[in-house]
Design an enzyme around this catalytic site. Structure first.
Site, PDB file in Angstrom:
ATOM      1  N   SER A 144       0.875  -1.175   0.000  1.00 25.68           N
ATOM      2  CA  SER A 144       0.000   0.000   0.000  1.00 25.68           C
ATOM      3  C   SER A 144       0.909   1.221   0.000  1.00 25.68           C
ATOM      4  O   SER A 144       2.077   1.135   0.414  1.00 25.68           O
ATOM      5  CB  SER A 144      -0.856   0.003   1.274  1.00 25.68           C
ATOM      6  OG  SER A 144      -1.412   1.276   1.509  1.00 25.68           O
ATOM      7  N   TYR A 157      -2.616  -0.874  10.375  1.00 24.60           N
ATOM      8  CA  TYR A 157      -2.503  -1.041   8.920  1.00 24.60           C
ATOM      9  C   TYR A 157      -1.139  -0.560   8.429  1.00 24.60           C
ATOM     10  O   TYR A 157      -0.452  -1.241   7.654  1.00 24.60           O
ATOM     11  CB  TYR A 157      -3.634  -0.254   8.247  1.00 24.60           C
ATOM     12  CG  TYR A 157      -3.796  -0.489   6.772  1.00 24.60           C
ATOM     13  CD1 TYR A 157      -4.561  -1.545   6.291  1.00 24.60           C
ATOM     14  CD2 TYR A 157      -3.202   0.357   5.832  1.00 24.60           C
ATOM     15  CE1 TYR A 157      -4.729  -1.755   4.932  1.00 24.60           C
ATOM     16  CE2 TYR A 157      -3.367   0.157   4.475  1.00 24.60           C
ATOM     17  CZ  TYR A 157      -4.132  -0.894   4.024  1.00 24.60           C
ATOM     18  OH  TYR A 157      -4.296  -1.101   2.676  1.00 24.60           O
TER      19      TYR A 157
HETATM   20  P1  NAD Z   1     -11.577  -5.911  -0.297  1.00 22.22           P
HETATM   21  O1  NAD Z   1     -12.211  -5.692   1.036  1.00 22.22           O
HETATM   22  O2  NAD Z   1     -12.355  -5.649  -1.528  1.00 22.22           O
HETATM   23  O3  NAD Z   1     -10.991  -7.370  -0.393  1.00 22.22           O
HETATM   24  C1  NAD Z   1     -10.328  -7.988   0.681  1.00 22.22           C
HETATM   25  C2  NAD Z   1     -10.308  -9.471   0.447  1.00 22.22           C
HETATM   26  O4  NAD Z   1      -9.668 -10.091   1.576  1.00 22.22           O
HETATM   27  C3  NAD Z   1     -11.716 -10.088   0.367  1.00 22.22           C
HETATM   28  O5  NAD Z   1     -11.716 -11.119  -0.581  1.00 22.22           O
HETATM   29  C4  NAD Z   1     -11.916 -10.661   1.773  1.00 22.22           C
HETATM   30  O6  NAD Z   1     -12.846 -11.705   1.837  1.00 22.22           O
HETATM   31  C5  NAD Z   1     -10.512 -11.132   2.055  1.00 22.22           C
HETATM   32  N1  NAD Z   1     -10.252 -11.382   3.464  1.00 22.22           N
HETATM   33  C6  NAD Z   1     -10.415 -10.545   4.515  1.00 22.22           C
HETATM   34  N2  NAD Z   1     -10.126 -11.178   5.662  1.00 22.22           N
HETATM   35  C7  NAD Z   1      -9.750 -12.438   5.319  1.00 22.22           C
HETATM   36  C8  NAD Z   1      -9.322 -13.572   6.054  1.00 22.22           C
HETATM   37  N3  NAD Z   1      -9.215 -13.559   7.388  1.00 22.22           N
HETATM   38  N4  NAD Z   1      -9.035 -14.703   5.371  1.00 22.22           N
HETATM   39  C9  NAD Z   1      -9.168 -14.755   4.018  1.00 22.22           C
HETATM   40  N5  NAD Z   1      -9.543 -13.699   3.282  1.00 22.22           N
HETATM   41  C10 NAD Z   1      -9.839 -12.565   3.928  1.00 22.22           C
HETATM   42  O7  NAD Z   1     -10.268  -5.006  -0.256  1.00 22.22           O
HETATM   43  P2  NAD Z   1      -9.229  -4.538  -1.379  1.00 22.22           P
HETATM   44  O8  NAD Z   1      -9.264  -3.070  -1.375  1.00 22.22           O
HETATM   45  O9  NAD Z   1      -9.400  -5.280  -2.642  1.00 22.22           O
HETATM   46  O10 NAD Z   1      -7.876  -4.959  -0.651  1.00 22.22           O
HETATM   47  C11 NAD Z   1      -7.019  -5.945  -1.115  1.00 22.22           C
HETATM   48  C12 NAD Z   1      -5.615  -5.615  -0.648  1.00 22.22           C
HETATM   49  O11 NAD Z   1      -5.219  -4.374  -1.203  1.00 22.22           O
HETATM   50  C13 NAD Z   1      -5.483  -5.468   0.877  1.00 22.22           C
HETATM   51  O12 NAD Z   1      -4.272  -6.048   1.306  1.00 22.22           O
HETATM   52  C14 NAD Z   1      -5.432  -3.966   1.053  1.00 22.22           C
HETATM   53  O13 NAD Z   1      -4.757  -3.597   2.221  1.00 22.22           O
HETATM   54  C15 NAD Z   1      -4.690  -3.553  -0.189  1.00 22.22           C
HETATM   55  N6  NAD Z   1      -4.851  -2.168  -0.567  1.00 22.22           N
HETATM   56  C16 NAD Z   1      -6.074  -1.670  -0.850  1.00 22.22           C
HETATM   57  C17 NAD Z   1      -6.172  -0.340  -1.183  1.00 22.22           C
HETATM   58  C18 NAD Z   1      -7.483   0.281  -1.499  1.00 22.22           C
HETATM   59  O14 NAD Z   1      -7.518   1.511  -1.595  1.00 22.22           O
HETATM   60  N7  NAD Z   1      -8.538  -0.452  -1.701  1.00 22.22           N
HETATM   61  C19 NAD Z   1      -5.041   0.464  -1.245  1.00 22.22           C
HETATM   62  C20 NAD Z   1      -3.812  -0.087  -0.944  1.00 22.22           C
HETATM   63  C21 NAD Z   1      -3.722  -1.418  -0.617  1.00 22.22           C
END
Ligand code: NAD
Length: 262
Positions: A144, A157
């Site tokens: 991130s 985080y």
């Molecule tokens: P999201 O909430 O759409 O997806 C998260 C996924 O993780 C889902 O499939 C959920 O079911 C799964 N998950 C959560 N807890 C879990 C567990 N205990 N076991 C198995 N699966 C689990 O979120 P996203 O935005 O797609 O995030 C994905 C990654 O990207 C994360 O690591 C997040 O930190 C990172 N990220 C997101 C952003 C953003 O702005 N959305 C920015 C930077 C980094």
């Protein structure tokens, strides 16, 4: 074009958001995929079968909970058993929680460190022996912008994401001579449920309206004033799987509309 025919990708947290975009991108390049994450059985089955139909590859679902090391090892074993190998591992599952540090619930700290950081260690630990044996591997961690800079109220985080950046570099060095690369991608704000769901808590923590959170907290960090799209992140992951990316390892690629350039 990236050709991943005959390869298998395991993508954690791929029932939603960025993870689902990764899984679909790898499948579009011909890889079989193991998807993982939470959701209703009907929704998960819809996404799983759509991958098979859209890309003529095989997709299996692992319900592994990323807080449970044994289930993470089983997920990797499922990929190896079903498809013969796990060649690409994407550690992507993640959650967020926003709170002043003195009120930050201890169980939320523990969950974020487990899901956003430790699960990557467990996944890599399980997948590396097979990758070494076959002499090829790609490990991609979703970090991130918060692996490079901090924001208030996100202590767990930011700590987990800085940890992922360090883990990425360490693993890259350990595996450098085995034709296995390890990199992380550091998106800024991507419009997914993870971002949408933190808006109410951020409104509370900062005393702002929804619009103020979107424009003055989230997009204010991104000079392009645009959310990153999950498919853009997935396209970079696909590139990292190419032959031409074999000397890219230990890198942290930010895709954040210019956020960390400031
Ligand atoms: P999201 O909430 O759409 O997806 C998260 C996924 O993780 C889902 O499939 C959920 O079911 C799964 N998950 C959560 N807890 C879990 C567990 N205990 N076991 C198995 N699966 C689990 O979120 P996203 O935005 O797609 O995030 C994905 C990654 O990207 C994360 O690591 C997040 O930190 C990172 N990220 C997101 C952003 C953003 O702005 N959305 C920015 C930077 C980094």
């Amino acid at each position: 074009m990236t050709n991943l025919k005959g390869k298998t990708a395991v993508v954690t947290g791929s029932t939603s958001g960025i993870g689902l975009a990764y899984a679909r991108a790898f499948a579009s390049a011909g890889a079989n995929v193991v998807i993982n994450g939470f959701g209703t059985p009907a929704d998960i089955e819809k996404e799983r079968s759509a991958i098979e139909t859209d890309y003529k590859v095989k997709a299996v679902y692992s319900a592994a909970d990323m807080t449970k090391p044994g289930e993470i090892a089983d997920m990797v074993a499922l990929g190896e058993r079903t498809f013969g190998s796990v060649d690409i591992l994407v550690n992507n599952a993640g959650i967020q929680f926003v709170s002043p540090i003195e009120e930050f619930p201890i169980e939320k700290w523990d969950a974020i460190i487990a899901i956003n950081l430790s699960s990557a260690f467990h996944g890599i630990r399980a997948a590396v022996p097979g990758m070494k044996k076959r002499g090829w591997g790609r490990i991609i961690n979703t970090a991130s912008a918060h692996s490079l800079v901090a924001s208030p109220f996100k202590s767990a985080y930011v700590s987990a994401k800085h940890g992922i950046a360090g883990l990425t570099k360490t693993v890259a060095l350990e595996l450098a001579t085995f034709k296995i690369t390890c990199n992380c991608i550091s998106p800024g704000y991507v419009w997914t449920p993870l971002v949408e769901n933190q808006i109410p808590d951020t409104m509370k923590a900062r005393g702002l309206t929804r619009e103020q959170v979107i424009n003055d907290v989230l997009l204010t960090r991104q000079p392009t004033k645009q959310f990153v799209q999950p498919e853009d992140v997935a396209a970079l992951a696909l590139f990292l799987c190419r032959h031409e990316a074999r000397n890219i390892t230990g890198a942290n690629y930010n895709m954040d509309g210019g956020w960390v350039a400031e």
